[in-house]
Write a protein that holds these residues in place. Structure first.
Motif, PDB file in Angstrom:
ATOM      1  N   THR A  68       0.831  -1.210   0.000  1.00 45.62           N
ATOM      2  CA  THR A  68       0.000   0.000   0.000  1.00 45.62           C
ATOM      3  C   THR A  68       0.861   1.255   0.000  1.00 45.62           C
ATOM      4  O   THR A  68       2.058   1.221   0.296  1.00 45.62           O
ATOM      5  N   LEU A  81      -7.022   2.475  -1.034  1.00 44.54           N
ATOM      6  CA  LEU A  81      -6.475   1.621   0.016  1.00 44.54           C
ATOM      7  C   LEU A  81      -7.500   0.579   0.453  1.00 44.54           C
ATOM      8  O   LEU A  81      -7.169  -0.595   0.654  1.00 44.54           O
ATOM      9  N   ALA A  99      -3.675   1.809   6.907  1.00 46.53           N
ATOM     10  CA  ALA A  99      -3.860   0.475   6.340  1.00 46.53           C
ATOM     11  C   ALA A  99      -3.943  -0.567   7.447  1.00 46.53           C
ATOM     12  O   ALA A  99      -4.753  -1.513   7.380  1.00 46.53           O
TER      13      ALA A  99
END
Length: 288
Positions: A68, A81, A99
């Motif tokens: 990510t 995301l 995340a």
């Protein structure tokens, strides 16, 4: 020891990214990381494209991890995301604590990427409790630091955790809301004209004496010299489970082969590469 190919840190055309992963899928790498980690303006591939690539690479027997973005700056990036975290098949490398929160809410395991500043055992214990299964050590830490850090973990926690080290490539040192590549061309970030495509291995910055100092890679600043721990693999035994090789534009597979040869005892000079951080020295130093 397993060998991982890290996410591509630079901006390459879609066709070249796809060709790269076709080669990696047939290589001797054990783990492959995919995804955009630097800048959301690099939209040649979207989340759905990365996931499709991940499925193709996984079909060739590789363990695949989706990486990510490290610096989130807009709601659209949060939505992107979320799509990564909702993929339903592949583990996520979290390079931002946002995340981690999304993954933790789904009670899924994750890899803690090198962009997250996890420097001490107390932090590792928290992250393990949230689902971390692999820890990628921040690039500026040393072997001695890693040894001390792992010694502070209770045996069950240590046994549950894989450790990965960034062992080859220009080190990602910092991230900024400003795009330094665009700025170096007298352009604003909003008018960058995707200039990173013209620098498939970043833009080198030298000192007045001609010494490589940094590599500009969009909003990411990297080390000017290449980090190379190929000759330090013996010192990783019983500490490191995964060695990460960061992709370069021309020679990723050759680098992987050199690492495997070095693990078998073959010695080769580092040339202009450096390994200072691993030896608790200045990053631009080389310990022979």
């Amino acid at each position: 020891m397993q060998y991982a190919i890290g996410p591509i840190l630079y901006f390459w055309p879609r066709t070249e990214v796809e060709a790269f992963y076709q080669e990696i899928a047939k290589s001797d790498a054990d783990i492959v990381y995919l995804g955009e980690t630097v800048c959301n303006k690099r939209r040649e591939l979207k989340a759905s494209d990365w996931i499709a690539l991940a499925k193709a690479v996984a079909a060739c027997g590789k363990q695949v991890v989706l990486s990510t973005q490290a610096l989130l700056q807009a709601p659209s990036e949060i939505n992107e995301l979320q799509r990564y975290c909702d993929n339903g098949e592949f583990m996520i490398e979290a390079n931002d604590v946002g995340a981690i929160e999304l993954i933790r809410a789904q009670k899924l395991p994750f890899v803690c990427g090198p962009a997250i500043n996890a420097y001490n055992a107390a932090t590792l214990k928290v992250l393990i409790g949230q689902g971390m299964r692999r820890y990628v050590m921040p690039v500026e830490l040393s072997r001695d630091w890693l040894q001390s850090l792992l010694n502070e973990l209770e045996a069950p926690l240590r046994e549950s955790l894989e450790v990965e080290v960034f062992a080859y490539g220009h080190l990602p040192l910092a991230y900024s809301a400003r795009c330094f590549t665009a700025r170096s061309l007298n352009r604003g970030k909003d008018d960058c004209q995707l200039c990173c495509l013209d620098y498939p291995e970043g833009r080198l910055v030298k000192s007045q004496e001609g010494q490589p100092v940094f590599v500009l890679n969009g909003i990411q600043t990297q080390s000017g010299q290449c980090y190379n721990l190929s000759q330090d693999q013996t010192s990783m035994e019983e500490l490191v489970d995964v060695i990460r090789i960061s992709p370069s534009y021309q020679q990723t597979l050759q680098v992987l082969e050199r690492f495997k040869q070095a693990a078998q005892g073959e010695k080769s000079p580092l040339g202009d590469d450096v390994n200072g951080y691993w030896h608790q020295l200045a990053g631009l130093k080389q310990q022979l």
